[in-house]
Design an enzyme around this catalytic site. Structure first.
Site, short mmCIF file in Angstrom:
data_model
loop_
_atom_site.label_atom_id
_atom_site.label_comp_id
_atom_site.label_asym_id
_atom_site.label_seq_id
_atom_site.Cartn_x
_atom_site.Cartn_y
_atom_site.Cartn_z
N VAL A 196 36.03 43.50 38.41
CA VAL A 196 34.53 42.93 38.93
C VAL A 196 34.86 41.55 39.72
CG1 VAL A 196 33.38 43.77 36.88
CG2 VAL A 196 34.52 41.66 36.58
N GLY A 197 36.04 41.20 39.83
CA GLY A 197 36.23 39.86 40.36
C GLY A 197 37.69 39.74 40.90
N LYS A 198 37.85 39.58 42.11
CA LYS A 198 39.23 39.46 42.72
C LYS A 198 39.54 38.04 43.48
CE LYS A 198 42.34 43.15 43.78
NZ LYS A 198 42.29 44.44 44.10
N GLY A 199 40.42 37.28 43.59
CA GLY A 199 40.53 36.25 44.39
C GLY A 199 41.81 35.75 44.18
N TYR A 201 42.79 33.55 42.23
CA TYR A 201 43.07 33.00 40.64
C TYR A 201 43.84 34.44 40.14
CZ TYR A 201 38.97 35.93 40.77
OH TYR A 201 38.07 37.01 41.02
N GLY A 202 43.46 35.65 40.58
CA GLY A 202 43.88 36.79 39.98
C GLY A 202 42.80 37.75 39.89
N GLU A 203 42.44 38.38 38.71
CA GLU A 203 41.53 39.75 38.75
C GLU A 203 40.92 39.25 37.50
OE1 GLU A 203 43.54 43.17 39.04
OE2 GLU A 203 43.83 43.11 41.28
N LYS A 217 40.31 38.49 32.24
CA LYS A 217 40.64 37.74 33.52
C LYS A 217 42.37 37.90 33.53
CE LYS A 217 40.37 33.11 35.32
NZ LYS A 217 39.62 31.96 35.29
N ASP A 318 35.87 21.85 37.60
CA ASP A 318 35.59 22.76 38.89
C ASP A 318 34.25 23.50 38.57
OD1 ASP A 318 36.29 24.27 40.92
OD2 ASP A 318 37.76 25.55 39.87
#
Ligand code: ADP
Ligand code: MG
Length: 499
Positions: A196-199, A201-203, A217, A318
């Site tokens: 659902v999220g990638k970038g 930072y990882g996934e 995460k 952050d």
């Protein structure tokens, strides 16, 4: 032997009688009866073999002094005669070509060091790897110590639901997590379903544990310090709060010889506030609800609570719409504690962690951008969180419908800096030009938005100490919420009495 001695003796007699010179010579090779022989000429012959390196040598003596015996030389054969005792002992006829030794020494000079280096490299690499592993293990051991003393048999996880587990364990432990072995068991029973999220930072994946959704995460190895920090904070600090992302488990596994770092938390279908605001517009009430829930989470982080169920003060460092999640009940919770700093008044202990990561440039406060921030003071970090909160408030307000008008979603400073702003881009806008996000006139038309506008402006003072504190903002927004609730109850009441 006897035969040889007789022959030598007779030669000696002949020599003395005829006055002809006879010499003792070294004898080596075919036809020698011993190591010496006696003759009128000592000789050496050498034949260079086809490999050009080995020499076949014969030493011995001739019973004549004929010159023709001693002549004759080809490319690969040589002969030498001499006339004194053992004069043929140390004669060498072929000097082995210099090339060979040069090649050999070249090999020695270049290849040998490489071979030695490789021989040394292998144990050194192994040693380095072992050291790294052991330092990881030590950090983990530290986490285990931090986490929980009572090591629970992994099988106790049984058929419990996550809620049962968290209720059972998290009221007794020092941190907000399950005992370490239970965390590991849960982690290893999770099935990953969808990314659902990638970038950078990882996934982040939606996973399933015993029929319940969880978020996993998976940190990239270059961000392992964020995993350590987040795991450490969740395991040491009692952080259960409805506006802080609920922690379930943390796990480190070795897969295909690489280390995988997982952090398992509650899963929220709405995703981050950033995702949510792209898709949805909100009314002023919901806008205020989002704003209040975020500040409640931030206050819980910022305050130090004393006593057995207490917690140290934490600054997030952050805060941004991508690090805030929207729950199904439209309350927000703050996520991503990978950069957090911890402070205990007792002994004025400040733990900044060990993470080389820095916050998100777009959300950096002026004192971070011009590097005047007092890094040894915990207050400074809270003040940067408040700056970022003001920007998040602005993002929510843009998506709030007022008199049928609404802005499209934009990140803070979208009209002043490029898509992926550099540190210097941000510094120019925020510190040098002292610009702030634009406030549309329509926002003054509604009580909620005009109050929120006032609040965000007080989050954006250049001087950090002039900014509101999270606690002050929480009180102001709660008062606003209460006054709205009251006026709506009054109007409901009026409506009812008119009926
Ligand atoms: P990072 O800051 O390292 O990018 P985050 O924890 O902020 O990692 O997560 C990145 C993105 O993954 C979020 O912006 C959100 O879209 C999604 N995400 C993270 N945690 C959850 C969760 N618990 N439930 C649903 N989506 C999540
Ligand atoms: Mg994040």
């Amino acid at each position: 032997m006897l035969q040889k001695n007789i022959w030598v003796l007779s030669l000696a007699i002949v020599t003395s009688a005829t006055n002809v010179n006879y010499y003792n010579c070294t004898c080596e090779g075919n036809g020698c009866w011993g190591k010496t022989c006696v003759g009128r000429t000592c000789f050496v012959t050498e034949e260079r073999l086809t490999n050009l390196r080995d020499i076949h040598r014969v030493q011995g003596c001739f019973n004549s002094q004929l010159i023709e015996h001693c002549s004759g030389r080809t490319e690969n054969t040589r002969i030498n005669c001499c006339y004194s005792d053992f004069c043929n002992a140390n004669i060498t006829l072929f000097i082995i070509e210099d090339k060979e030794p040069v090649v050999t020494s070249l090999v020695l000079v270049t290849v040998l060091p490489i071979v030695l280096f490789l021989i040394l490299l292998i144990p050194l690499t192994f040693l380095f790897w072992k050291l790294k592993q052991s330092s990881r293990k030590k950090s983990l051991a530290r986490l285990i110590d931090f986490g929980n003393a009572d090591i629970v048999n992994a099988s106790t996880v049984g058929d419990s639901t996550l809620g049962d587990l968290l209720d059972d364990y998290c009221t007794t432990g020092s941190g907000s997590g399950l005992p370490f072995l239970v965390q590991r068991t849960v982690a290893r029973q999770v099935t990953l379903l969808k990314c659902v999220g990638k970038g950078r930072y990882g996934e982040v994946w939606r996973g399933m544990w015993q029929g319940e959704n969880v978020a996993v995460k998976i940190f990239s190895s270059r961000d392992e310090q964020s995993w350590f920090r987040e795991t450490e904070i969740y395991n040491t600090v009692l952080l259960r709060h409805e506006n802080i992302l609920g922690f379930i488990a943390s796990d480190m596994t070795s897969r295909n010889s690489s280390t995988q770092l997982w952090l398992i938390t509650h899963y929220y279908d709405n995703g981050s506030l950033y995702d949510y605001l792209q898709r949805t517009t909100v009314d002023p009430e919901e806008c205020l609800q989002l704003a209040v829930s975020i500040i409640c989470g931030l206050v819980h982080l910022h305050v130090e609570i004393f006593g057995t169920q207490g917690k140290p003060a934490i600054a997030h460092r952050d805060l941004k719409s991508r690090n805030i999640l929207v729950k199904a009940n439209k309350q927000c919770c703050i996520a991503d504690l990978g950069l957090a700093v911890v402070h205990c008044q007792n002994g004025d202990y400040l733990d900044i962690g060990n993470n080389p990561r820095v916050g998100t440039k777009r959300y950096m406060a002026p004192e971070v951008l011009d590097e005047t921030i007092r890094t040894d003071s915990f207050e400074s970090y809270k003040q940067t969180d408040v700056w970022a909160y003001g920007l998040v408030l602005w993002e929510i307000c843009r998506r709030t419908i007022i008199n049928g008008m609404v802005e499209d979603y934009k990140p803070p400073f979208f009209d002043m800096v490029p898509h992926d702003p550099s540190f210097d881009d941000m510094k120019k806008v925020v510190c040098i030009d002292q610009q702030r996000p634009n406030i549309p006139n329509t926002w003054h038309l509604h009580k909620v938005l005009s109050e929120l506008t006032k609040t965000m402006r007080e989050c954006w003072f250049q001087s950090p100490s002039a900014r509101l504190t999270a606690l002050r903002i929480k009180k102001t927004l709660n008062n606003l919420k209460n006054s709205l609730d009251q006026s709506s109850t009054i109007s409901m009441h009026i409506l009812k009495t008119n009926d």
